[in-house]
Design an enzyme around this catalytic site. Structure first.
Site, PDB file in Angstrom:
ATOM      1  N   ASP A  58       0.876  -1.176   0.000  1.00 58.00           N
ATOM      2  CA  ASP A  58       0.000   0.000   0.000  1.00 58.00           C
ATOM      3  C   ASP A  58       0.916   1.229   0.000  1.00 58.00           C
ATOM      4  OD1 ASP A  58      -1.732   2.099   0.730  1.00 58.00           O
ATOM      5  OD2 ASP A  58      -1.721   1.488   2.847  1.00 58.00           O
TER       6      ASP A  58
ATOM      7  N   GLY B 169       1.539   5.048   0.045  1.00 58.05           N
ATOM      8  CA  GLY B 169       0.893   6.300   0.426  1.00 58.05           C
ATOM      9  C   GLY B 169       1.811   7.486   0.177  1.00 58.05           C
TER      10      GLY B 169
ATOM     11  N   THR C 289       3.642   9.055   2.303  1.00 56.33           N
ATOM     12  CA  THR C 289       4.889   9.054   3.066  1.00 56.33           C
ATOM     13  C   THR C 289       5.616   7.716   3.073  1.00 56.33           C
ATOM     14  OG1 THR C 289       3.674   8.590   5.105  1.00 56.33           O
ATOM     15  CG2 THR C 289       4.125  10.904   4.632  1.00 56.33           C
TER      16      THR C 289
ATOM     17  N   TYR D  70       5.893   3.235   1.685  1.00 56.18           N
ATOM     18  CA  TYR D  70       5.464   1.955   1.111  1.00 56.18           C
ATOM     19  C   TYR D  70       5.178   1.054   2.312  1.00 56.18           C
ATOM     20  CZ  TYR D  70       7.747   3.066  -3.436  1.00 56.18           C
ATOM     21  OH  TYR D  70       8.124   3.637  -4.623  1.00 56.18           O
ATOM     22  N   HIS D  71       3.940   0.591   2.434  1.00 51.91           N
ATOM     23  CA  HIS D  71       3.591  -0.307   3.538  1.00 51.91           C
ATOM     24  C   HIS D  71       3.406  -1.695   2.942  1.00 51.91           C
ATOM     25  CE1 HIS D  71       0.731  -1.075   7.225  1.00 51.91           C
ATOM     26  NE2 HIS D  71       1.864  -1.743   7.304  1.00 51.91           N
TER      27      HIS D  71
ATOM     28  N   TYR E 177     -16.410   6.012  -7.099  1.00 53.26           N
ATOM     29  CA  TYR E 177     -16.435   7.101  -8.089  1.00 53.26           C
ATOM     30  C   TYR E 177     -15.049   7.258  -8.675  1.00 53.26           C
ATOM     31  CZ  TYR E 177     -14.868  10.297  -4.265  1.00 53.26           C
ATOM     32  OH  TYR E 177     -14.187  10.890  -3.237  1.00 53.26           O
TER      33      TYR E 177
ATOM     34  N   ASP F 177      -6.780   3.651  -2.106  1.00 56.22           N
ATOM     35  CA  ASP F 177      -6.628   3.223  -0.704  1.00 56.22           C
ATOM     36  C   ASP F 177      -7.989   3.197   0.000  1.00 56.22           C
ATOM     37  OD1 ASP F 177      -6.738   6.019  -0.930  1.00 56.22           O
ATOM     38  OD2 ASP F 177      -5.268   6.379   0.656  1.00 56.22           O
ATOM     39  N   ARG F 178      -8.831   4.194  -0.304  1.00 58.84           N
ATOM     40  CA  ARG F 178     -10.174   4.227   0.296  1.00 58.84           C
ATOM     41  C   ARG F 178     -10.997   3.047  -0.208  1.00 58.84           C
ATOM     42  NH1 ARG F 178     -12.591   9.977  -0.995  1.00 58.84           N
ATOM     43  NH2 ARG F 178     -14.329   9.144   0.216  1.00 58.84           N
TER      44      ARG F 178
ATOM     45  N   ASP G  95      -9.314   6.053   8.074  1.00 63.89           N
ATOM     46  CA  ASP G  95      -7.934   5.724   7.702  1.00 63.89           C
ATOM     47  C   ASP G  95      -7.073   6.964   7.949  1.00 63.89           C
ATOM     48  OD1 ASP G  95      -5.555   4.938   6.596  1.00 63.89           O
ATOM     49  OD2 ASP G  95      -6.379   4.357   4.652  1.00 63.89           O
TER      50      ASP G  95
END
Lengths: 207, 207
Positions: free
Chosen positions: A5, A7, A9, A11-12, A70, A76-77, A91
């Site tokens: 994932d 984001g 800040t 890389y998870h 949409y 991520d959402r 989140d």
């Protein structure tokens, strides 16, 4: 299976076999250093070019049932929503996204400033507003001191609204534990997005 | 009588005789250029030293019934509360302060980020969140597009909470007119703080 994932800040990563998650900084990490197959989601436009041409990095964006969401919604959402059939996802990353799912359907959501952006923004207005937040404040009364007045304006309205629906609340993202005291009924689920990513992978029969 | 409300960005003057208000920038204006008597309130620590020793500038801070408020409360919020006996004040400046008054008593309030700080903070998180706000959005449904999702997180929660008390809403400050569509039942009162300052002056028999 390795999931990632990406984001604003970091890389998870989550290794589903070892059941282990770890993070790399978004600015420094080189995705080509990973040799195995990675299923990823990415909301960070700055890292997009580094992922181009890497055949072992598989973007889950193309496998989402977009008609349920949409067009410009953050992936991520969507991954978070895919993880549940009923509830509110909070989140808490650089932004705090809040999304509502009822009977397996996405019912809308909103984008709030994240903790670090809030702190920075209050400080930027006046040194008088450079206060830490009181995560243990009571939300049932209007504040009568500066720290609580700032905390309520920054985060209390948000927590209040999230609770008002009477749905289960799932708190995830880097600031989930910090925010937990304000979201008393919430379950902290650090790996929620990875559960959603696994559902997208299963539905698309990628694995 | 000349009144002045000094905020983080401007000196806002009101001449009660001419019933005329005007502004000077906080950074550039020299208060010693005013020769007549001025009753003022000030929340801007940066201009404090310029006011020192100016005998015609009278700080209303010393004439407030502080036992009705709290020690570190901004004098601008107090002036706004003094102006009413029942209602919610939304003072939309660099911060948006929200204060509740019932039966002439201050009942608490909170400090929200102002419009400019909000815009700047969303932009700072990601270019994807650099969106204008939709002040005409409907607040009764959860958003399903990015502009509304950001507007709801930034301002919708606030407007929703303010309306939820069923009290009269008074909207003041530099961004009052811009915010008005989100606060449908609100009355825009650009001179509300000056009304409060006049009440402080009358109670203290300064004039």
């Amino acid at each position: 299976m390795l999931l990632c994932d990406i984001g604003n800040t970091s890389y998870h990563f989550y290794d589903t076999t070892a059941q282990r998650d770890y993070k790399e900084t978004a600015s420094g990490f080189e995705p080509k250093s990973v040799r195995e197959q990675v299923f990823y989601i990415n909301v960070n436009p700055a890292v997009g070019s580094r992922l181009e041409g890497l055949e072992n990095w598989i973007d889950l964006r193309g496998y989402v049932a977009w008609e349920r969401y949409y067009e410009t919604m953050g992936i991520d959402r969507i991954a978070a929503c895919e993880a549940l059939t009923e509830g509110v996802v909070v989140d808490a990353g650089s932004a705090i996204t809040v999304d509502f799912v009822r009977a397996g359907r996405f019912e809308g959501g909103f984008i709030h400033l994240g903790l670090s952006a809030l702190r920075h923004a209050y400080r930027g207005i006046s040194p008088k507003l450079d206060s830490s937040f009181n995560f243990d404040m009571q939300l049932d009364k209007m504040p009568k001191n500066t720290t609580d007045a700032i905390t309520y304006g920054a985060l209390g309205l948000l927590a209040d609204k999230v609770h008002s629906f009477g749905l289960p609340v799932y708190l995830t993202g880097g600031d989930a534990s910090t925010l937990k005291p304000l979201f008393q009924t919430a379950r902290v689920e650090p790996l929620l997005l990875f559960a959603g990513m696994q559902k997208i992978i299963q539905k698309a029969k990628l694995c």
